[in-house]
Design an enzyme around this catalytic site. Structure first.
Site, PDB file in Angstrom:
ATOM      1  N   ARG A  11     -40.460  77.551  27.158  1.00 47.22           N
ATOM      2  CA  ARG A  11     -41.730  77.854  27.814  1.00 47.22           C
ATOM      3  C   ARG A  11     -42.025  79.358  27.815  1.00 47.22           C
ATOM      4  NH1 ARG A  11     -45.129  75.111  27.138  1.00 47.22           N
ATOM      5  NH2 ARG A  11     -46.339  76.103  28.790  1.00 47.22           N
ATOM      6  N   ASP A  33     -33.438  79.955  18.207  1.00 42.04           N
ATOM      7  CA  ASP A  33     -33.396  78.829  19.135  1.00 42.04           C
ATOM      8  C   ASP A  33     -32.427  77.806  18.533  1.00 42.04           C
ATOM      9  OD1 ASP A  33     -35.239  77.923  21.667  1.00 42.04           O
ATOM     10  OD2 ASP A  33     -34.638  76.178  20.503  1.00 42.04           O
ATOM     11  N   SER A 118     -34.946  87.458  30.889  1.00 41.15           N
ATOM     12  CA  SER A 118     -36.135  86.916  31.555  1.00 41.15           C
ATOM     13  C   SER A 118     -35.754  86.020  32.725  1.00 41.15           C
ATOM     14  CB  SER A 118     -36.991  86.128  30.554  1.00 41.15           C
ATOM     15  OG  SER A 118     -36.343  84.913  30.207  1.00 41.15           O
ATOM     16  N   CYS A 153     -40.498  85.058  37.949  1.00 43.01           N
ATOM     17  CA  CYS A 153     -41.939  85.108  38.199  1.00 43.01           C
ATOM     18  C   CYS A 153     -42.215  85.388  39.671  1.00 43.01           C
ATOM     19  CB  CYS A 153     -42.586  83.795  37.770  1.00 43.01           C
ATOM     20  SG  CYS A 153     -41.817  82.309  38.469  1.00 43.01           S
ATOM     21  N   HIS A 180     -44.191  76.275  44.245  1.00 45.52           N
ATOM     22  CA  HIS A 180     -44.002  76.581  42.827  1.00 45.52           C
ATOM     23  C   HIS A 180     -44.146  75.319  41.981  1.00 45.52           C
ATOM     24  CE1 HIS A 180     -41.990  77.940  39.165  1.00 45.52           C
ATOM     25  NE2 HIS A 180     -41.907  79.164  39.663  1.00 45.52           N
ATOM     26  N   THR A 183     -40.505  72.726  36.937  1.00 48.03           N
ATOM     27  CA  THR A 183     -40.019  73.367  35.712  1.00 48.03           C
ATOM     28  C   THR A 183     -39.035  72.445  35.004  1.00 48.03           C
ATOM     29  OG1 THR A 183     -38.055  74.421  36.672  1.00 48.03           O
ATOM     30  CG2 THR A 183     -40.157  75.591  36.924  1.00 48.03           C
ATOM     31  N   ASN A 184     -38.545  72.907  33.846  1.00 45.42           N
ATOM     32  CA  ASN A 184     -37.617  72.103  33.048  1.00 45.42           C
ATOM     33  C   ASN A 184     -36.252  71.929  33.682  1.00 45.42           C
ATOM     34  OD1 ASN A 184     -39.336  71.456  30.956  1.00 45.42           O
ATOM     35  ND2 ASN A 184     -38.828  73.259  29.755  1.00 45.42           N
ATOM     36  N   ARG A 232     -40.851  73.109  45.078  1.00 43.55           N
ATOM     37  CA  ARG A 232     -41.413  72.693  43.800  1.00 43.55           C
ATOM     38  C   ARG A 232     -42.400  71.540  44.045  1.00 43.55           C
ATOM     39  NH1 ARG A 232     -38.032  74.389  39.519  1.00 43.55           N
ATOM     40  NH2 ARG A 232     -37.153  76.410  40.153  1.00 43.55           N
TER      41      ARG A 232
END
Length: 333
Positions: A11, A33, A118, A153, A180, A183-184, A232
């Site tokens: 992502r 990747d 990140s 983030c 939030h 997410t994965n 989440r």
């Protein structure tokens, strides 16, 4: 401009490439990747959250082609690429797994000059610095900072209003809660997961979660006493963090909103922080490039407690800062 590689094309990695190309910040020297090139090219070309890329995209053995740009691709399922042989100076690790020094060090051992992570490092010992645009990026020291964390983030979303309020009114202590998007790291259906709460279907539940943002913020401001948690929720992207603080100096809602407006208009946070004067829902901020959009109608004060609310697109806003910081570390800003 030094040569940049993207390691991890999920992502964040894919949005990083989109922004790097759109803003003409960089064309990566390599992407790595563990998936096949045609599938990754297709995922880059059509994104559920951000739509179609406006140029032809193709994936062939050993390369991705985006609008005529040929980007070498390396399958990292067996080993991290030999960055030294490829002449890569900066690796942007977007896997979410380089949160320990050992995990990030692998890239240095393979010849990279520097790593930008990140994600929030687990401890301050696991990175050389946490550097955020508009907050402390000017502290970058090429001689000392070889492993740099961008936090999360949420780190970036909270750091912007904290900087404004801390400088204008001081902060004694505080709490935050972020609502939030899923997410994965979560599951689509009910099944056992490492974090028990993540065992329930992400699209059907509100799921409490931990946040690494508080730890990352203390890397920047060691005297900051702010902690919090996340919830989440079933939205594809777009989040909001509520920050409740006790300030050192008295202030009114009007004072705080005026300080936030000023920071949005000029100074180091211009382009990082913005304000919303009207009443909106999360769809308003999807694909917005700011780290934090302060919802000024939600600013509130009760006794000593001050509450502000910051919207953020947890994918796009963060990826914009990641691209800008990468370009800065690589000498392009």
């Amino acid at each position: 401009m030094q040569r940049i590689a993207i390691y991890g094309f999920g992502r964040i990695g894919r949005q990083l490439l989109r922004i790097g190309l759109q803003q003409q910040l960089f064309v990566p020297a390599a992407v790595a990747d563990i998936r096949d090139e045609p599938t990754l090219a297709a995922l880059f070309a059509v994104d559920t959250n951000y739509g179609r890329w406006p140029e032809p995209v193709a994936g062939r053995p050993g390369e991705l082609e985006v609008g005529g740009r040929l980007i070498p691709y390396y399958n990292a399922s067996a080993a991290v690429p030999d960055w030294g042989a490829l002449g890569v100076d900066l690796v942007v690790d977007c896997t979410g797994r380089a949160t320990t020094r050992a995990g990030a060090q692998v890239h240095l051992d393979r010849g990279a000059g520097r790593v930008l992570v990140s994600a929030p490092s687990k401890t301050l010992a696991d990175c050389d610095a946490v550097l955020l645009k508009g907050i402390n990026l000017e502290d970058f020291d090429p001689a000392r900072h070889r492993i740099v964390s961008m936090g999360s983030c949420t780190t970036n979303a909270l750091a912007a209003p904290i900087k404004v309020i801390k400088e204008a009114f001081g902060i004694q202590y505080g709490l935050f809660s972020t609502v939030h998007s899923y997410t994965n790291s979560q599951s689509l259906t009910d099944q056992p997961m490492k974090d028990r709460r993540d065992s329930w279907a992400a699209a059907e539940n509100i799921i409490p979660s931990s946040s690494g943002a508080a730890r990352a913020l203390q890397f920047i401001w060691p005297d900051l006493h702010v902690t919090g948690k996340a919830y989440r929720v079933p939205t594809r992207t777009g989040s909001i963090a509520e920050l409740t603080l006790v300030t050192e100096r008295d202030c009114s809602v009007q004072d705080v909103n005026a300080a936030l407006r000023q920071a949005a208009q000029a100074g180091p946070l211009h382009g990082v922080l913005d304000v919303l004067e009207d009443e909106w829902a999360s769809s308003r901020i999807v694909a917005d490039p700011h780290s934090a959009l302060l919802d000024l109608p939600l600013t509130a004060k009760q006794g000593q407690l001050l509450s502000v609310a910051a919207w953020y697109d947890n994918e796009w806003g963060f990826s914009n800062r990641l691209a800008e910081v990468a370009a800065h570390l690589a000498g392009g800003a």
